[in-house]
Enzyme design. Structure first.
Site, PDB file in Angstrom:
ATOM      1  N   CYS A 175       0.836  -1.199   0.000  1.00  0.00           N
ATOM      2  CA  CYS A 175       0.000   0.000   0.000  1.00  0.00           C
ATOM      3  C   CYS A 175       0.871   1.248   0.000  1.00  0.00           C
ATOM      4  O   CYS A 175       0.626   2.199  -0.753  1.00  0.00           O
ATOM      5  CB  CYS A 175      -0.938   0.000   1.203  1.00  0.00           C
ATOM      6  SG  CYS A 175      -2.099   1.397   1.223  1.00  0.00           S
TER       7      CYS A 175
ATOM      8  N   CYS B  73      -6.345  -3.067   6.914  1.00  0.00           N
ATOM      9  CA  CYS B  73      -7.544  -2.241   6.731  1.00  0.00           C
ATOM     10  C   CYS B  73      -8.695  -2.987   6.081  1.00  0.00           C
ATOM     11  O   CYS B  73      -9.854  -2.765   6.429  1.00  0.00           O
ATOM     12  CB  CYS B  73      -7.206  -0.977   5.938  1.00  0.00           C
ATOM     13  SG  CYS B  73      -6.594  -1.282   4.264  1.00  0.00           S
TER      14      CYS B  73
END
Length: 355
Positions: free
Chosen positions: A101, A197
């Site tokens: 990410c 997440c």
């Protein structure tokens, strides 16, 4: 200086924006929309990138009189982060999606938007430091080692380091929260996010099934001698070092020692079977931009919460062989091996094999 500030809605990135605006930078705030909770079957659970997080970031940007945007990077996040994470688990690896990410979203996509918006650099709330040394840039640990995030930034290039700001690198977390509280930020007391997440409930296997639309094939638990001990639910449910959730009665504690996609088995052993001294890592990035031409000694960290340990590192064909001075517990393929010289990050790569 024109700066694009990545704002997650958390306290760290908010204070980073405050520090930069106080320093006279012309800041633009932005939040990356990486997915929708509804897409993941998590509509009733709070995650990062939620509407609440976006509104918290917007509130701080408004308070600091910054322009603010929300960028939809959901397609790229699925392609570059979620699918590789799922594929890794299906191939017996344990990837760290936070590294991907950072690499592909924050330090690739955001730089593209920064150029479009006429910004000189980007800034994030990471706890790490960038120092110029001669004509090179050096990535260092944060002053607050309890919050240090240099491990997930080992992939950064010299160009990226030259165009990135980490305003919190010389601060302690307690100072960050104190600044947020003094400014009356809505997120001053907001807890830090802990889980991946897109799997905030900690159920990685369920997240992988949602992502791929596929259910794993059950297989066999075997011992280190290859004897069958029982049945497992599918290899995506297991990672090296795991002892909980095995669902098998073996008379004493057993740990996952290897995950073998080639025959769909999971090898269980004793705690001592987890310890090894050797690892191979590939796709290595050297922060300096140049690979060493001979073996050298340094400390190596093999997962985010691991305390780095002394090892001899031998470069070979774009990768490295790592030989630790002392046996390490649960060296796990798919995790990153990051090399340090004191508080300086030398580079890192992905563990491909361990013994």
């Amino acid at each position: 200086m024109n700066v694009l500030v990545a704002m997650s809605g958390g306290v760290d990135s908010s204070v980073a924006a405050k520090i930069l605006t106080d320093a006279g930078c012309s800041c633009i705030g932005c939040t990356m929309k990486l997915y929708g909770n509804g897409e993941l079957g998590l509509s009733n659970m709070h995650t990062c990138c939620s509407i609440d997080d976006t509104e918290d970031a917007r509130s701080v940007a408004y308070q600091l009189k910054m322009r603010y945007y929300v960028f939809n990077f959901s397609d790229g996040f699925r392609e570059k982060v979620m699918l590789p994470f799922a594929d890794g688990y299906m191939h017996g690896l344990t990837p760290n999606p936070c590294i991907d990410c950072n690499r592909y979203m924050k330090f690739e996509k955001l730089f593209e938007r920064a150029r479009i918006l006429g910004c000189d650099c980007i800034a994030t709330g990471h706890y790490a430091r960038i120092v110029r040394s001669g004509d090179r840039y050096v990535l260092k640990k944060a002053l607050d080692e309890t919050k240090d995030q240099s491990y997930v930034l080992y992939f950064m290039t010299q160009w990226q380091l030259a165009h990135t700001l980490f305003p919190l690198g010389d601060m302690r977390k307690s100072e960050t929260r104190a600044i947020a509280a003094s400014c009356g930020f809505v997120n001053a007391l907001k807890p830090d996010s802990q889980d991946i997440c897109f799997a905030p409930d900690g159920d990685y296997a369920a997240a992988i099934e949602r992502c791929t639309g596929r259910s794993p094939e059950p297989g066999c638990f075997v011992d280190t001698g290859g004897n069958i001990l029982g049945s497992h639910k599918g290899i995506i449910h297991y990672t090296v070092g795991q002892r909980r959730g095995l669902g098998i009665a073996a008379g004493k504690r057993k740990y996952v020692c290897r995950v073998c996609p080639e025959d769909n088995t999971v090898v269980l052993g004793d705690s001592c079977d987890l310890r090894g001294r050797d690892a191979e890592a590939g796709a290595v990035n050297w922060i300096s931009g140049e690979a060493p031409d001979s073996a050298f000694r340094c400390k190596v960290r093999i997962r985010y919460r691991h305390q780095e340990q002394w090892a001899e590192v031998t470069p070979r064909d774009g990768g490295v062989h790592i030989r630790f001075d002392e046996p390490q517990r649960a060296i796990t393929p798919g995790q990153a091996a990051v090399m340090y010289d004191g508080d300086t990050v030398l580079g890192g790569g992905v563990i491909t094999a361990a013994e």
